[in-house]
Write a protein that holds these residues in place. Structure first.
Motif, mmCIF file in Angstrom:
data_model
loop_
_atom_site.group_PDB
_atom_site.id
_atom_site.type_symbol
_atom_site.label_atom_id
_atom_site.label_comp_id
_atom_site.label_asym_id
_atom_site.label_seq_id
_atom_site.Cartn_x
_atom_site.Cartn_y
_atom_site.Cartn_z
ATOM 1 N N ALA A 40 0.814 -1.221 0.000
ATOM 2 C CA ALA A 40 0.000 0.000 0.000
ATOM 3 C C ALA A 40 0.842 1.263 0.000
ATOM 4 O O ALA A 40 0.469 2.263 -0.634
ATOM 5 N N CYS A 41 1.984 1.221 0.695
ATOM 6 C CA CYS A 41 2.730 2.452 0.965
ATOM 7 C C CYS A 41 4.075 2.526 0.261
ATOM 8 O O CYS A 41 4.792 3.531 0.400
ATOM 9 N N GLY A 42 4.448 1.469 -0.471
ATOM 10 C CA GLY A 42 5.740 1.478 -1.140
ATOM 11 C C GLY A 42 6.845 1.011 -0.208
ATOM 12 O O GLY A 42 6.688 1.004 1.021
ATOM 13 N N THR A 43 7.950 0.634 -0.792
ATOM 14 C CA THR A 43 9.041 0.089 0.023
ATOM 15 C C THR A 43 9.636 1.117 0.968
ATOM 16 O O THR A 43 10.236 0.766 1.985
ATOM 17 N N GLN A 44 9.470 2.400 0.664
ATOM 18 C CA GLN A 44 9.953 3.446 1.566
ATOM 19 C C GLN A 44 8.870 3.906 2.536
ATOM 20 O O GLN A 44 9.113 4.793 3.359
#
Length: 279
Positions: free
Chosen positions: A250-254
């Protein structure tokens, strides 16, 4: 004017736990047995059988009374490691909250105006007269600064961290703090994904700096990095929970493409009898 200044100074010293208290003799070796018996009234859900504890409160009262005689501050030889000390203060805090609630039952934290539950009463603890505020802010975070403690402190509310069914023990403390953190993160009332919005418990907003300070990136990091570290990999034990993989997707790898929303805490008393009546 002088009298007003004296009253203000006295009030500040009281809240901060800077006033002395008598130290009664201890009639037996200090330990957590009586407190453990009181925790038998904690249900797996974290709700407390307050009516049962009211009937069998003698053990809890004995443990609270023993705190007046012994603490890591006045008897450091009994608490030779940081884990010994931190376990003591965690158990002391949670036991005092529990006793305070038993004495006020069926009223809870919400019935206390302006947070008075946490600063309006002081107990003798090892020669100091300590409020819950002083125990938390001056000692637990002033001396140990472990953000996992936020998930181990029983606030007396259904929406806050659960009261565990066993005392904190120095030899298992690291694992117990990790378990408390995982329980909190695995509860959808505290961490819930909705599209690219992460709904978090208000604790992550009010104590955000504590969580960021524990990250490798320091205060330039993202509080979701701390959340991610304690989310479950699967939901076998808590069906429907959100996982690390869910957060990544949902939020990206970062973890930087999601927005945050903070949910108000359920301040109702975690009363097992009340919970049973609602089912």
């Amino acid at each position: 004017m002088v009298l007003l200044a004296a009253l203000v100074t006295g009030a500040v010293l009281y809240v901060r736990g800077a006033l002395p208290a008598p130290v009664p003799p201890l009639d037996r070796a200090f330990g957590y047995h009586d407190y453990a018996r009181a925790l038998d009234h904690v249900r797996p859900s974290g709700d407390v059988d307050f009516e049962g504890l009211l009937r069998e409160r003698a053990g809890l009262e004995r443990f609270v009374a023993s705190l007046a005689s012994v603490s890591p501050h006045n008897r450091p030889e009994l608490f030779p490691t940081p884990e010994d000390g931190q376990a003591y203060w965690l158990n002391a805090y949670n036991a005092l909250v529990l006793q305070h609630l038993v004495e006020r039952y069926p009223d809870g934290v919400a019935a206390s105006w302006f947070g008075r539950f946490y600063w309006g009463h002081a107990w003798p603890v090892g020669g100091e007269r300590l409020t819950l505020w002083a125990l938390e802010h001056r000692i637990l975070f002033g001396e140990y600064a472990d953000p996992r403690v936020h998930f181990a402190l029983f606030r007396g509310t259904r929406g806050g961290p659960r009261l565990d069914g066993a005392p904190y023990q120095p030899e298992f403390l690291d694992a117990q703090l990790n378990d408390a953190s995982r329980r909190f993160m695995g509860d959808k009332r505290h961490v819930r994904l909705e599209g690219t919005t992460v709904h978090l418990a208000s604790l992550f907003k009010t104590r955000r700096e504590d969580f960021l300070a524990a990250l490798p990136e320091g205060r330039g990091g993202n509080v979701l990095q701390f959340v991610w570290a304690f989310l479950p990999d699967t939901c076998e034990e808590r069906p429907g929970c959100d996982t690390r993989g869910d957060l990544d997707r949902a939020c990206g790898t970062q973890l930087d493409t999601c927005s945050l929303a903070f949910a108000p805490e359920d301040l109702s008393l975690p009363d097992a009898g009340d919970a049973a009546s609602r089912r």
